[in-house]
Design an enzyme around this catalytic site. Structure first.
Site, PDB file in Angstrom:
ATOM      1  N   CYS A 133       0.853  -1.194   0.000  1.00 51.65           N
ATOM      2  CA  CYS A 133       0.000   0.000   0.000  1.00 51.65           C
ATOM      3  C   CYS A 133       0.888   1.243   0.000  1.00 51.65           C
ATOM      4  O   CYS A 133       2.011   1.212   0.484  1.00 51.65           O
ATOM      5  CB  CYS A 133      -0.884  -0.026   1.247  1.00 51.65           C
ATOM      6  SG  CYS A 133      -1.946   1.419   1.456  1.00 51.65           S
ATOM      7  N   HIS A 193       4.628   6.127   2.559  1.00 51.09           N
ATOM      8  CA  HIS A 193       4.655   7.410   3.289  1.00 51.09           C
ATOM      9  C   HIS A 193       5.576   7.314   4.505  1.00 51.09           C
ATOM     10  O   HIS A 193       6.220   8.290   4.879  1.00 51.09           O
ATOM     11  CB  HIS A 193       3.252   7.798   3.761  1.00 51.09           C
ATOM     12  CG  HIS A 193       2.332   8.263   2.669  1.00 51.09           C
ATOM     13  ND1 HIS A 193       2.735   9.088   1.651  1.00 51.09           N
ATOM     14  CD2 HIS A 193       1.015   8.030   2.454  1.00 51.09           C
ATOM     15  CE1 HIS A 193       1.707   9.341   0.850  1.00 51.09           C
ATOM     16  NE2 HIS A 193       0.653   8.706   1.313  1.00 51.09           N
ATOM     17  N   CYS A 204      -6.707  -3.681   3.686  1.00 49.57           N
ATOM     18  CA  CYS A 204      -6.655  -2.201   3.599  1.00 49.57           C
ATOM     19  C   CYS A 204      -7.271  -1.676   2.310  1.00 49.57           C
ATOM     20  O   CYS A 204      -8.282  -0.989   2.339  1.00 49.57           O
ATOM     21  CB  CYS A 204      -5.239  -1.660   3.739  1.00 49.57           C
ATOM     22  SG  CYS A 204      -5.172   0.133   3.461  1.00 49.57           S
ATOM     23  N   HIS A 234       0.913  -3.327   6.416  1.00 48.99           N
ATOM     24  CA  HIS A 234      -0.317  -3.304   7.230  1.00 48.99           C
ATOM     25  C   HIS A 234      -1.460  -3.993   6.498  1.00 48.99           C
ATOM     26  O   HIS A 234      -2.546  -4.105   7.030  1.00 48.99           O
ATOM     27  CB  HIS A 234      -0.688  -1.859   7.593  1.00 48.99           C
ATOM     28  CG  HIS A 234      -1.000  -1.028   6.392  1.00 48.99           C
ATOM     29  ND1 HIS A 234      -0.018  -0.570   5.538  1.00 48.99           N
ATOM     30  CD2 HIS A 234      -2.168  -0.599   5.877  1.00 48.99           C
ATOM     31  CE1 HIS A 234      -0.583   0.116   4.567  1.00 48.99           C
ATOM     32  NE2 HIS A 234      -1.885   0.105   4.739  1.00 48.99           N
ATOM     33  N   SER A 251       0.563   3.776   1.844  1.00 49.71           N
ATOM     34  CA  SER A 251       0.774   4.302   3.207  1.00 49.71           C
ATOM     35  C   SER A 251       2.116   3.845   3.774  1.00 49.71           C
ATOM     36  O   SER A 251       2.778   4.599   4.492  1.00 49.71           O
ATOM     37  CB  SER A 251      -0.360   3.873   4.134  1.00 49.71           C
ATOM     38  OG  SER A 251      -1.586   4.405   3.689  1.00 49.71           O
TER      39      SER A 251
HETATM   40  N1  LIG Z   1      -7.597   6.904   4.670  1.00 50.23           N
HETATM   41  C1  LIG Z   1      -7.205   5.640   4.749  1.00 50.23           C
HETATM   42  O1  LIG Z   1      -7.728   4.856   5.547  1.00 50.23           O
HETATM   43  C2  LIG Z   1      -6.123   5.151   3.854  1.00 50.23           C
HETATM   44  C3  LIG Z   1      -5.829   3.783   3.778  1.00 50.23           C
HETATM   45  C4  LIG Z   1      -4.869   3.353   2.873  1.00 50.23           C
HETATM   46  C5  LIG Z   1      -4.206   4.259   2.075  1.00 50.23           C
HETATM   47  N2  LIG Z   1      -4.480   5.585   2.197  1.00 50.23           N
HETATM   48  C6  LIG Z   1      -3.826   6.591   1.336  1.00 50.23           C
HETATM   49  O2  LIG Z   1      -4.505   6.615   0.093  1.00 50.23           O
HETATM   50  C7  LIG Z   1      -3.595   7.095  -0.918  1.00 50.23           C
HETATM   51  C8  LIG Z   1      -3.618   6.166  -2.109  1.00 50.23           C
HETATM   52  O3  LIG Z   1      -3.010   4.919  -1.787  1.00 50.23           O
HETATM   53  P1  LIG Z   1      -2.749   3.814  -2.923  1.00 50.23           P
HETATM   54  O4  LIG Z   1      -2.098   2.655  -2.254  1.00 50.23           O
HETATM   55  O5  LIG Z   1      -3.987   3.616  -3.717  1.00 50.23           O
HETATM   56  O6  LIG Z   1      -1.663   4.613  -3.809  1.00 50.23           O
HETATM   57  P2  LIG Z   1      -1.170   4.329  -5.314  1.00 50.23           P
HETATM   58  O7  LIG Z   1       0.186   4.905  -5.419  1.00 50.23           O
HETATM   59  O8  LIG Z   1      -1.376   2.889  -5.630  1.00 50.23           O
HETATM   60  O9  LIG Z   1      -2.193   5.141  -6.228  1.00 50.23           O
HETATM   61  C9  LIG Z   1      -2.220   6.546  -6.348  1.00 50.23           C
HETATM   62  C10 LIG Z   1      -2.731   6.904  -7.745  1.00 50.23           C
HETATM   63  O10 LIG Z   1      -3.010   8.300  -7.792  1.00 50.23           O
HETATM   64  C11 LIG Z   1      -2.670   8.768  -9.084  1.00 50.23           C
HETATM   65  N3  LIG Z   1      -2.525  10.234  -9.032  1.00 50.23           N
HETATM   66  C12 LIG Z   1      -1.520  10.972  -8.506  1.00 50.23           C
HETATM   67  N4  LIG Z   1      -1.800  12.287  -8.618  1.00 50.23           N
HETATM   68  C13 LIG Z   1      -3.007  12.393  -9.235  1.00 50.23           C
HETATM   69  C14 LIG Z   1      -3.848  13.488  -9.601  1.00 50.23           C
HETATM   70  N5  LIG Z   1      -3.499  14.748  -9.354  1.00 50.23           N
HETATM   71  N6  LIG Z   1      -5.016  13.216 -10.225  1.00 50.23           N
HETATM   72  C15 LIG Z   1      -5.404  11.926 -10.445  1.00 50.23           C
HETATM   73  N7  LIG Z   1      -4.660  10.859 -10.104  1.00 50.23           N
HETATM   74  C16 LIG Z   1      -3.474  11.089  -9.506  1.00 50.23           C
HETATM   75  C17 LIG Z   1      -1.391   8.010  -9.409  1.00 50.23           C
HETATM   76  O11 LIG Z   1      -1.136   7.999 -10.813  1.00 50.23           O
HETATM   77  C18 LIG Z   1      -1.741   6.617  -8.868  1.00 50.23           C
HETATM   78  O12 LIG Z   1      -2.348   5.807  -9.855  1.00 50.23           O
HETATM   79  C19 LIG Z   1      -2.237   7.219  -0.223  1.00 50.23           C
HETATM   80  O13 LIG Z   1      -2.050   8.548   0.210  1.00 50.23           O
HETATM   81  C20 LIG Z   1      -2.395   6.312   0.975  1.00 50.23           C
HETATM   82  O14 LIG Z   1      -1.511   6.627   2.024  1.00 50.23           O
HETATM   83  C21 LIG Z   1      -5.429   6.043   3.050  1.00 50.23           C
HETATM   84 ZN   LIG Z   2      -3.108   0.810   3.330  1.00 42.10          ZN
END
Ligand SMILES: NC(=O)c1ccc[n+]([C@@H]2O[C@H](COP(=O)([O-])OP(=O)(O)OC[C@H]3O[C@@H](n4cnc5c(N)ncnc54)[C@H](O)[C@@H]3O)[C@@H](O)[C@H]2O)c1
Ligand SMILES: [Zn+2]
Ligand SMILES: [Zn+2]
Length: 370
Positions: A40, A45, A167, A61, A42
């Site tokens: 993931c 990060h 997740c 996680h 996160s």
């Molecule tokens: N709130 C929660 O409970 C929770 C849980 C897990 C992950 N997250 C967070 O969610 C986010 C996404 O995680 P992920 O694993 O899917 O990441 P990821 O890297 O797999 O996907 C992110 C996507 O966003 C796209 N992107 C980047 N900038 C963009 C923009 N301006 N417009 C459109 N698309 C854009 C990228 O091309 C990529 O495909 C991370 O910040 C992660 O930490 C939050």
């Molecule tokens: Zn996650």
């Protein structure tokens, strides 16, 4: 016992594979043999330092595995059970658990420290005590977690797919279904199609949205979104906004869901202006803890009665939603196999993150060897 794990020692550095000592489970704790772990954003990060965590930390996680042993007083699971980790524990009795809001359980307070509830660290090694990210630490062959983290799932489910329901799947699916409360006939815009966003697409579609608009600069992500339920996909928010305007005769979207890797004021504003009256902007993606990522005209929010909502774990209740989502998978209503782009050995975890950052993966999964 010994366990091989991927550790972050210093922000900005690669993960190191380290052999650690793992103490057995104490009161209320469970020893898990991890079979799979999802990659993931996160975790990244924490690697990059965007999320400041106590180090050293064993990352991972999104985890699934088999219970090997349990400590005294464990009632939720037994040796041999197949389990999926919940990245926030659920104590069952705090104010939030007691009112159906397990994703904000008070026991989540130490997910960035990674020590077990009660304050101990089960893992130790050359640099002292090691935490597990989100009190999980699934980038390890074995882990000790609290029973409130381990959710039992059916034995006949493939753990290599079920791992995603730790997740990415509940976070994305729940962001649409629970946080945005998508209804039949709605128009929903989803910004960022990674492991989270693709499941927001699936959730919005399953909830009956008429228009599911996925936005991602990467073509492979847009293709995957179209395959799994998006009705439209665009490379930029501007293109999406124009079409949303046409599709809704100017009323604009009912919901915007922000699932990009690094949330910025620009992408939140794009979501804000893509929604119409009573629209909801769900912010699921993250950035640095104290970064101002939401900069919006409040009077417009008021006059259009919009709302901006944070979503943690998709507002899911893990003990209910993890088995429920797996049931949807078994019924064919939720796709999991199609989410996995590539699998890796634990030793290749850095390559997995290189692929994630290069935009190659919808989800990468570590397959543990024992
Ligand atoms: N709130 C929660 O409970 C929770 C849980 C897990 C992950 N997250 C967070 O969610 C986010 C996404 O995680 P992920 O694993 O899917 O990441 P990821 O890297 O797999 O996907 C992110 C996507 O966003 C796209 N992107 C980047 N900038 C963009 C923009 N301006 N417009 C459109 N698309 C854009 C990228 O091309 C990529 O495909 C991370 O910040 C992660 O930490 C939050
Ligand atoms: Zn996650
Ligand atoms: Zn609780």
């Amino acid at each position: 016992m010994k366990t091989k794990a991927a550790v972050v020692y210093e922000p900005g550095k690669r993960l190191e594979i380290e052999e650690l000592d793992l103490e057995g489970p104490r009161e209320g704790e469970v020893l898990v043999r991890y079979t799979h772990a999802g990659l993931c954003h996160s975790d990244y990060h924490v690697m990059s330092g965007d999320l400041e965590a106590r180090l050293p930390m064993v990352l991972g996680h999104e985890g699934a595995g088999i219970v090997e042993d349990v400590g005294p007083g464990v009632t939720r699971v037994a040796p041999g059970d197949h389990v999926v980790m919940s990245f926030i524990p659920n104590c069952g009795v705090c104010r939030y658990c007691a009112t159906g809001r397990q994703s904000i359980c008070d026991w989540g307070a130490t997910i960035l420290d990674g020590q077990l509830p009660g304050g101990r660290f089960a893992m130790s090694g050359p640099r002292g005590e090691y935490g597990g990210f989100c009190i999980v630490g699934s980038f390890s062959q074995y882990g000790v977690v609290h029973q409130n983290t381990a959710v039992k799932v059916d034995d006949d489910l493939p753990l290599d797919k079920a791992v995603l329901v730790g997740c990415g799947v509940p976070t994305g699916w729940g962001s649409a279904v629970y946080t945005a409360k998508v209804k039949a006939g709605d128009t929903v815009a989803i910004y960022g199609v990674g492991g989270i966003g693709i499941n927001a697409v699936q959730g919005a579609r399953y909830a009956g949205a008429k228009n599911v608009i996925a936005i991602d600069p990467l073509e492979n992500k847009r293709e995957k979104a179209m395959e799994l339920g998006a009705t439209h996909a665009f490379a930029t928010a501007d293109e999406a906004s124009e079409v949303i305007n046409e599709l809704t005769r100017g009323q604009m979207a009912d919901a915007a869901i922000i699932t990009v890797d690094l949330v910025t004021p620009e992408v939140v504003s794009a979501g804000f202006y893509a929604t119409g009256k009573d629209g909801v902007i769900v912010v699921t993606g993250l950035n640095k803890l104290l970064e101002d990522t939401i900069v919006l005209p409040g009077s417009m929010l008021t006059l259009f009665r919009k709302s901006v909502k944070g979503s943690l774990f998709g507002d899911c209740n893990p003990t209910y939603d993890i088995p429920k989502l797996l049931g949807l998978y078994q019924a064919g209503d939720l796709k999991l196999d199609e989410l996995i782009t590539k699998t890796y050995r634990l030793e290749d975890v850095n390559e997995g993150y290189d692929d994630l950052i290069a935009g190659k993966n919808v989800r990468g999964v570590i397959v543990h060897e024992h």
